[in-house]
Design a protein around this motif. Structure first.
Motif, PDB file in Angstrom:
ATOM      1  N   ARG A  33       0.835  -1.210   0.000  1.00  0.00           N
ATOM      2  CA  ARG A  33       0.000   0.000   0.000  1.00  0.00           C
ATOM      3  C   ARG A  33       0.869   1.259   0.000  1.00  0.00           C
ATOM      4  O   ARG A  33       0.634   2.193  -0.781  1.00  0.00           O
ATOM      5  CB  ARG A  33      -0.912  -0.031   1.236  1.00  0.00           C
ATOM      6  N   LYS A  38      -1.342   4.844  -2.553  1.00  0.00           N
ATOM      7  CA  LYS A  38      -2.753   5.154  -2.323  1.00  0.00           C
ATOM      8  C   LYS A  38      -3.531   3.861  -2.181  1.00  0.00           C
ATOM      9  O   LYS A  38      -2.999   2.774  -2.409  1.00  0.00           O
ATOM     10  CB  LYS A  38      -3.321   5.975  -3.478  1.00  0.00           C
ATOM     11  N   GLU A  39      -4.794   3.984  -1.790  1.00  0.00           N
ATOM     12  CA  GLU A  39      -5.635   2.798  -1.673  1.00  0.00           C
ATOM     13  C   GLU A  39      -5.982   2.281  -3.065  1.00  0.00           C
ATOM     14  O   GLU A  39      -6.487   3.037  -3.896  1.00  0.00           O
ATOM     15  CB  GLU A  39      -6.907   3.135  -0.900  1.00  0.00           C
TER      16      GLU A  39
END
Length: 220
Positions: A33, A38-39
């Motif tokens: 991650r 970012k997600e």
């Protein structure tokens, strides 16, 4: 493997039954991650060896997803990570891969968001400690025990020197450096473990240096 203290043997404070199969898996997921930045919108997670055989019972799947959500090993939300990603619309798939690996606790994580795709291989070596052994096809040996900078760059004269000079200017001591490339003159990857966290302004200066394509960091 050398242990620095009794806590390396006992393992970290964590949610889950196993420092290797739970805490280590969470840290592999969190490293993916952090390096992706970012997600992700989706993740394909491949388990090998012991991970593949026991991941449901030991919560390796739940822990890896918790890491992708940026949860630390002792975050109480870890146990609900699968429900949380579903509520956020993140698509997760798990695969039990029978291919042989050098270490029994190995996970390959593929992430994506839009047109961006990212791939990482990590191993859980015991006591909650992990090593990152592959990143987007580049071989590396990243312990995860120290802050680290990963620099993607063109394989050109002076690229390594420019990065080292910027770190020296800010008195950032390099503990270990490794360079991997796929072919002469193509893209290459610098893996730099340092003794202290590198501030964002230094990262921005590194990104602006000649021949540098991408810079990311892992915080200890």
């Amino acid at each position: 493997m050398k242990y620095k203290s009794v806590f390396d043997i006992i393992g970290p404070v964590m949610i889950g039954p196993s420092s290797s199969h739970t805490a280590g898996a969470a840290r592999i997921g969190r490293a993916a991650r952090n390096l992706f930045g970012k997600e992700p919108e989706w993740a394909d997670i491949y388990f090998y060896g012991s991970f593949a055989k026991t991941y449901r019972g030991h919560g390796t799947d739940v822990a890896t997803v918790g890491g992708l959500l940026d949860f630390d090993t002792d975050d109480i939300r870890m146990r609900d990570s699968i429900d949380i990603v579903e509520s956020r619309g993140m698509k997760i798939r798990f695969f039990e891969d029978e291919a042989s690996t050098e270490h029994p606790n190995t996970a390959r994580i593929k992430l994506g968001s839009g047109e961006e795709v990212f791939e990482l291989v990590g191993i859980s070596i015991g006591g909650g400690k992990v090593e990152i052994t592959e990143l987007n096809g580049f071989d590396l040996h990243l312990s995860g025990n120290h802050p680290a900078i990963l620099v993607m760059h063109n394989d050109r004269f002076g690229a390594i020197a420019s990065v080292a000079n910027i770190l020296a200017k800010y008195e950032i001591n390099i503990g270990r450096m490794e360079v991997s490339r796929k072919d002469v003159g193509k893209e290459a990857l610098m893996t730099i473990e340092v003794d202290q966290n590198v501030e964002d302004n230094i990262l921005e200066e590194l990104k602006a240096a000649d021949h540098i394509l991408q810079v990311s960091k892992i915080v200890d």
